[in-house]
Design an enzyme around this catalytic site. Structure first.
Site, short mmCIF file in Angstrom:
data_model
loop_
_atom_site.label_atom_id
_atom_site.label_comp_id
_atom_site.label_asym_id
_atom_site.label_seq_id
_atom_site.Cartn_x
_atom_site.Cartn_y
_atom_site.Cartn_z
N SER A 179 0.87 -1.13 -0.06
CA SER A 179 -0.08 0.05 -0.09
C SER A 179 0.81 1.11 -0.05
O SER A 179 0.53 2.28 -0.43
CB SER A 179 -0.94 0.05 1.21
OG SER A 179 -0.21 -0.28 2.38
N HIS A 207 -5.47 -3.27 -2.77
CA HIS A 207 -4.98 -2.30 -3.67
C HIS A 207 -4.97 -2.69 -5.28
O HIS A 207 -4.59 -2.10 -6.39
CB HIS A 207 -3.64 -1.38 -3.53
CG HIS A 207 -3.64 -0.77 -2.06
ND1 HIS A 207 -4.18 0.65 -2.17
CD2 HIS A 207 -3.51 -1.07 -0.86
CE1 HIS A 207 -4.33 0.95 -0.92
NE2 HIS A 207 -3.66 0.01 -0.18
N LYS A 239 -11.57 0.96 -1.83
CA LYS A 239 -10.56 1.50 -2.81
C LYS A 239 -11.06 1.65 -4.25
O LYS A 239 -12.04 2.32 -4.45
CB LYS A 239 -9.37 0.89 -2.42
CG LYS A 239 -8.82 1.35 -0.96
CD LYS A 239 -7.78 0.51 -0.46
CE LYS A 239 -7.62 1.17 0.93
NZ LYS A 239 -7.13 0.14 1.99
#
Ligand SMILES: *Cc1c(COP(=O)(O)O)cnc(C)c1O
Length: 389
Positions: A179, A207, A239
């Protein structure tokens, strides 16, 4: 010293170390342009990689579900909070990731605590990459299993620790995309090592989900790892999916184990059903609107090329996370503030989020940026670095 005085002293120390955190006050929807504390910025620090947090279809699904189901879920999943919308999201995510089943969690942090703690205990061992997300490290520490960290992306370092271990169950845990660094874990090698050592592999794809792989199914798709090779696939929905919540995908036995034993799953209120509806809508966009992913990929290449042309040395990342290593926390903060003065929001990430002396600017790109936004950022960055570094 009174307890309050000692807290105040710790706060003062944090300020002196340039590690003090504050919260920018957002006054607009998430997007490539945001209003913060009354001022407009180009936003280069969100995790909304595909620009779905403010997507019309996602908003419409959320609104419709709020009309149909109200706001609060009213209970935990095991009592009376598990709605048809939660269930449908689990089924669609399972099909999308090519896994038998999926279990939704209210947040990624809770998912990681819950999964690791349900799977390992005192007789067991957990092996984590040094740069793993805090929630994975906390999950491992809390589990009571023997906690071992291996060098970042160093398969040989892990192999040595695994073969020396006599634990009953061995769990390897890594971020799919790191990250704060943006690089990927060597999942093909890790999966092979796990099989060879009779260990489990768990990947946190916070991610990668939505952005990696042809379909956007994340690192498992990108590295072509099926459920047998990558048995514990976790990802978040806050995200690239632009929504909120998290999930774990895997076998029937894994999911039933978590329903029975994962305390952060059991003892918490289910997500609002409208949030599940929003995630269903973003999943549809992820599946159907490939152009968004392609645009993001194009912009990542464009940014790297522009940075190189200006002599800005980036970290080795091909993802939407493009950090610029600064080292010193005060300097990282000063660069971030100078960028803000020119209208660019870029976070200065400092210890303890990253190791000591590795403060960095964490530049993130989204499909809603344009080449021009990126060019402007790079020019400003080059000028500020020339002045401050
Ligand atoms: C953001 C993040 C989490 C936490 O997810 P939340 O849903 O925000 O709690 C977990 N792991 C990684 C790698 C993350 O980046």
């Amino acid at each position: 010293m009174s307890p309050l005085d000692s807290l105040a002293a710790a706060l003062t120390q944090r300020k002196q170390q340039h590690l003090y955190r504050s919260r920018p006050l957002l006054e607009s929807a998430q997007g490539a342009r945001v209003c913060v504390d009354g001022k407009n910025y180009h936003n280069f620090c969100s995790n909304d990689y595909l620009g779905l947090a403010n997507h019309p279809q996602v908003i419409a699904a959320f609104q419709q579900a709020a009309n149909d189901y109200g706001v609060g879920s009213g209970g935990s999943h095991l009592v009376c909070g598990h709605s048809r919308l939660h269930h449908q999201l689990e089924e669609e995510l399972a099909a999308f990731t090519g896994r038998d089943r999926v279990l939704l969690f209210s947040t990624g942090y809770m998912a990681n605590l819950g999964i690791i703690n349900a799977l390992v205990g005192k007789q067991d061992a957990v092996f984590e990459d040094k740069l793993n997300h805090a929630s994975l490290l906390d999950g491992g520490l809390l589990s009571g299993a023997k906690f071992q960290r291996f060098l970042h992306n160093d398969v040989a370092s892990l192999a040595k620790k695994l073969s020396a271990s006599t634990a009953t169950r061995k769990l390897i845990v890594v971020d799919g995309v790191f990250s704060m660094d943006g690089d990927c874990a060597p999942l093909t090698e890790l999966a092979a090592l796990a099989q060879q050592q009779n260990a489990w592999l768990m990947v946190d794809d916070a991610h990668g989900f939505g952005v990696l792989g042809e379909q956007g199914a994340g690192c498992a798709e990108h590295f072509q790892l099926d459920q047998q090779q990558l048995p514990i696939l976790m990802a978040t929905l806050g995200k690239a999916a632009g929504s909120f919540g998290a999930f774990v995908a895997g076998s029937e036995v894994l999911i039933e184990t978590l329903i029975q034993f994962a305390r952060p799953y059991i003892y918490t209120t289910a997500l609002p059903p409208a949030v599940a509806a929003a995630s269903l809508a973003s999943l549809a966009v992820i599946r159907d609107d490939r152009a968004r992913r392609q645009k993001l990929q194009h912009l990542i290449g464009h940014f790297k090329q522009q940075a190189q042309a200006q002599g800005i040395a980036l970290m080795p990342s091909d993802t939407a996370i493009q950090p610029l290593l600064i080292g010193d926390s005060a300097k990282a903060l000063a660069i971030s503030q100078a960028l803000a003065a020119q209208g660019f929001m870029v976070g200065a990430i400092r210890p303890p989020t990253v190791p000591n002396n590795t403060a960095r600017l964490r530049i993130t790109l989204t499909a809603d940026h344009s080449e021009q936004h990126i060019n402007d950022l790079v020019v400003a960055l080059a000028q500020i670095m020339a002045e401050l570094c």
